[in-house]
Motif scaffolding. Sequence first.
Motif, PDB file in Angstrom:
ATOM      1  N   PRO A 140      -0.227   8.219  -1.385  1.00 32.85           N
ATOM      2  CA  PRO A 140       0.482   9.378  -1.939  1.00 32.85           C
ATOM      3  C   PRO A 140       0.808  10.413  -0.872  1.00 32.85           C
ATOM      4  CG  PRO A 140      -1.836   9.453  -2.534  1.00 32.85           C
ATOM      5  CD  PRO A 140      -1.621   8.162  -1.814  1.00 32.85           C
ATOM      6  N   PHE A 141       0.160  10.321   0.272  1.00 31.19           N
ATOM      7  CA  PHE A 141       0.422  11.280   1.344  1.00 31.19           C
ATOM      8  C   PHE A 141       0.735  10.520   2.621  1.00 31.19           C
ATOM      9  CE2 PHE A 141      -2.743  13.243  -1.476  1.00 31.19           C
ATOM     10  CZ  PHE A 141      -1.917  14.187  -2.036  1.00 31.19           C
ATOM     11  N   ASN A 142       1.372  11.218   3.552  1.00 30.43           N
ATOM     12  CA  ASN A 142       1.905  10.562   4.731  1.00 30.43           C
ATOM     13  C   ASN A 142       0.848  10.443   5.842  1.00 30.43           C
ATOM     14  OD1 ASN A 142       3.761   9.308   6.274  1.00 30.43           O
ATOM     15  ND2 ASN A 142       5.157  11.033   6.434  1.00 30.43           N
ATOM     16  N   PHE A 143      -0.148   9.601   5.610  1.00 33.00           N
ATOM     17  CA  PHE A 143      -1.159   9.357   6.624  1.00 33.00           C
ATOM     18  C   PHE A 143      -0.529   8.683   7.843  1.00 33.00           C
ATOM     19  CE2 PHE A 143      -3.659   9.312   2.663  1.00 33.00           C
ATOM     20  CZ  PHE A 143      -4.650  10.222   3.000  1.00 33.00           C
ATOM     21  N   THR A 144      -1.148   8.825   9.011  1.00 37.56           N
ATOM     22  CA  THR A 144      -0.681   8.059  10.165  1.00 37.56           C
ATOM     23  C   THR A 144      -1.234   6.644  10.072  1.00 37.56           C
ATOM     24  OG1 THR A 144      -2.589   8.590  11.540  1.00 37.56           O
ATOM     25  CG2 THR A 144      -0.747  10.131  11.628  1.00 37.56           C
ATOM     26  N   TYR A 190       4.943   6.454   6.287  1.00 42.63           N
ATOM     27  CA  TYR A 190       6.244   6.394   5.589  1.00 42.63           C
ATOM     28  C   TYR A 190       7.389   6.012   6.512  1.00 42.63           C
ATOM     29  CZ  TYR A 190       4.137   9.065   1.704  1.00 42.63           C
ATOM     30  OH  TYR A 190       3.362   9.492   0.678  1.00 42.63           O
ATOM     31  N   LEU A 211      -8.251   3.373   9.865  1.00 38.66           N
ATOM     32  CA  LEU A 211      -9.627   3.888   9.888  1.00 38.66           C
ATOM     33  C   LEU A 211     -10.293   3.769   8.505  1.00 38.66           C
ATOM     34  CD1 LEU A 211     -11.727   5.247  11.777  1.00 38.66           C
ATOM     35  CD2 LEU A 211     -10.907   7.445  10.913  1.00 38.66           C
ATOM     36  N   MET A 212      -9.467   3.824   7.439  1.00 38.64           N
ATOM     37  CA  MET A 212     -10.045   3.684   6.095  1.00 38.64           C
ATOM     38  C   MET A 212     -10.729   2.323   5.923  1.00 38.64           C
ATOM     39  SD  MET A 212      -7.376   5.548   3.534  1.00 38.64           S
ATOM     40  CE  MET A 212      -6.346   6.873   4.175  1.00 38.64           C
ATOM     41  N   HIS A 241       0.882  -1.162   0.000  1.00 34.98           N
ATOM     42  CA  HIS A 241       0.000   0.000   0.000  1.00 34.98           C
ATOM     43  C   HIS A 241       0.917   1.208   0.000  1.00 34.98           C
ATOM     44  CE1 HIS A 241      -3.100   2.846   1.008  1.00 34.98           C
ATOM     45  NE2 HIS A 241      -2.472   3.188   2.113  1.00 34.98           N
ATOM     46  N   GLU A 242       0.858   1.991  -1.070  1.00 38.57           N
ATOM     47  CA  GLU A 242       1.723   3.164  -1.185  1.00 38.57           C
ATOM     48  C   GLU A 242       0.848   4.397  -1.199  1.00 38.57           C
ATOM     49  OE1 GLU A 242       4.995   4.189  -1.767  1.00 38.57           O
ATOM     50  OE2 GLU A 242       5.703   2.258  -1.021  1.00 38.57           O
ATOM     51  N   LEU A 269      -1.646  -2.971   7.497  1.00 40.76           N
ATOM     52  CA  LEU A 269      -2.633  -3.346   6.478  1.00 40.76           C
ATOM     53  C   LEU A 269      -3.540  -4.476   6.981  1.00 40.76           C
ATOM     54  CD1 LEU A 269      -0.531  -3.179   3.191  1.00 40.76           C
ATOM     55  CD2 LEU A 269      -2.060  -1.475   4.174  1.00 40.76           C
ATOM     56  N   GLU A 272      -4.869   6.544  10.715  1.00 42.77           N
ATOM     57  CA  GLU A 272      -5.697   7.025   9.607  1.00 42.77           C
ATOM     58  C   GLU A 272      -5.829   5.965   8.518  1.00 42.77           C
ATOM     59  OE1 GLU A 272      -4.629  11.772  10.271  1.00 42.77           O
ATOM     60  OE2 GLU A 272      -3.524  10.606   8.785  1.00 42.77           O
ATOM     61  N   ARG A 316      -5.984  -2.868   9.110  1.00 43.18           N
ATOM     62  CA  ARG A 316      -7.049  -2.239   8.316  1.00 43.18           C
ATOM     63  C   ARG A 316      -8.081  -3.285   7.906  1.00 43.18           C
ATOM     64  NH1 ARG A 316      -5.517   0.589   2.758  1.00 43.18           N
ATOM     65  NH2 ARG A 316      -5.663  -1.544   2.010  1.00 43.18           N
TER      66      ARG A 316
END
Lengths: 257, 330
Positions: free
Chosen positions: A89-93, A138, A99-100, A86-87, A149, A96, A152
């Motif tokens: 594009p932004f540096n989610f915690t 990251y 939570l998705m 899972h890459e 993951l 976060e 998640r």
Amino acid sequence: MRLRAQDLVYAYIPGRPVLRGITLDLRSGETAFLLGPNGSGKTTFLDLIGGLRTPREGEVLLDERPLASFSARQRAQLVGYVPQFHEPPFNFTAWEVVLMGRAPYVRWLSQPKERDRRAADGALAALGLAGFRDRPYYTLSGGERRLVLVARGLAQGAAFLLLDEPDAHLDPANQHRVLLAVQEVVGEGLGAGITSHSPNNALLYADRVALFSSGEVLAQGVPAAVVAPPLLERAYGIPFVSVGDGHGPRAVLPAVG
Amino acid sequence: MNRTCLSGALLLLPLPVAFGALMIGRYPISPGEVFASLTGGEVAEVVRALILRIRLPRIGAAALVGANLAVAGAVYQGVFRNPLVEGRLLGVSSGAGLGAALAFLLFPQPAVVQALAFAGGLAGVALTALLGWAFGAGVLVLVIAGVLVDSFLSAVLGLVKYAADPLGTLPAITHWLLGGLSGVRVPDLLPLGIASAIGLSFFLLARWRLNLLTLTDQEGEALGVRVRPTRFLVVGMGTLLVASAVSVSGIVSWVGLLVPHAARAVVGPDYARLLPAAAGLGAALVVALDTLARTLLTAEIPLGVLTGLLGAPLFLVLFLRFLRERGGWR
């Protein structure tokens, strides 16, 4: 519960099927390993049984009801999926990202509720990741990312979890951390389908193993019966030897050199 | 202060900035007089007219343009999983530019220019979406279609400029393309206001689910998101925001790229916090810059030139920060 694949046929290019009639069950409280060489159809099978692709022939049944008859949202509440990578594009915690996994429970134009936040916290805690809650994704190592993951997938709250090579690209300790974590939640009633290139991990963690070869299931059953040199040689095309201490095989090794 | 409060504070930032902007101008007005004009208190009629008829519409337009561009930029960066895109990616600005230029050439009235610019922007993205959908609606395909459409429409715009009268029409087109809000009147605000209300409230309500668009198609589908229809809905709403902004302001560069990153640096990448912060920061920034544009020199500086001058160096700073955080470019 039972997630059943019945006579699944799939082809990316017409006339060249990658799956030629697969019948296979995943059951609650069981870990099923899907083994087989590259290109034997394991990952395609995982996509089909997860409802991410539509089979050309045959169907996937969840307790006798066709999976295709569920809405995308209902299906996601029943069958979860853990990708290999899972890459973002932004540096989610980490939190976060986890939570998705609650997406199937959060309607359009609304926000995650207390229940969703608790589920994300619970999933992190279940995998021993509570301390990673606010870590930027990251900054996590490969093993930590894989565990996030899986968390998640757990937050998704589904009855079945499909994992695409969760032991790939990880050092031995991290492979076992991830698979032990999965084993633990399977002990609580989850059903897991795991593709892998490690017959030895299947010996350690699988309740049942299906060996894929050229789009067909060559053999399925308990690990000791399927992860056996003659069958592996037919699937992978090289000879294997089995290593054990009298209580069944502990590992298989390629018999080369 | 936690980051959720910070996001709320940024959303309200345009209010004090706009109040300050109402005071500043060729004819300075005291805070008391601004307050009285806005609340219907005792104040000279000429001051009230200046505030309500000249400065307020312009500042309102600046705030909406800023919020629209920033929100659309933030959303597009997620949808296209690319931190270097903004709302103009899919041909909206070349479409709007072409529409405006055609209006200047054929029916040079402000209302027609705005209407054709808006229609042109929507048409540009519709063309891109059509091409993209025909080839499977993947992210990369949409970007390629956007580049094709943008380049083609720019060429047609060149043709229109070439055909335009070099003494009257061509300068008008060029000036419009530079971007600015000097011509804004109260009636211009109506279409911009309606489009912004629809687009901004949609995105602010759906803000958390925008996170899901940063996932790959497969991950999104596995989480029950119907990825392709959702992508088109979100791109459509973003286009509404950008086209309505561009049709009033002309081409204002950098805001859509820069503001989302600045907001991320403050409140983090989670869209639940990012979107309100980006909307507020974008509105406040464009109001402030437009105030500079109309007061810095005796002649007005085109807003698009000002944002360009400030945008490039600011972006360099943010980009270096981003690279450090990500540990290099891969």
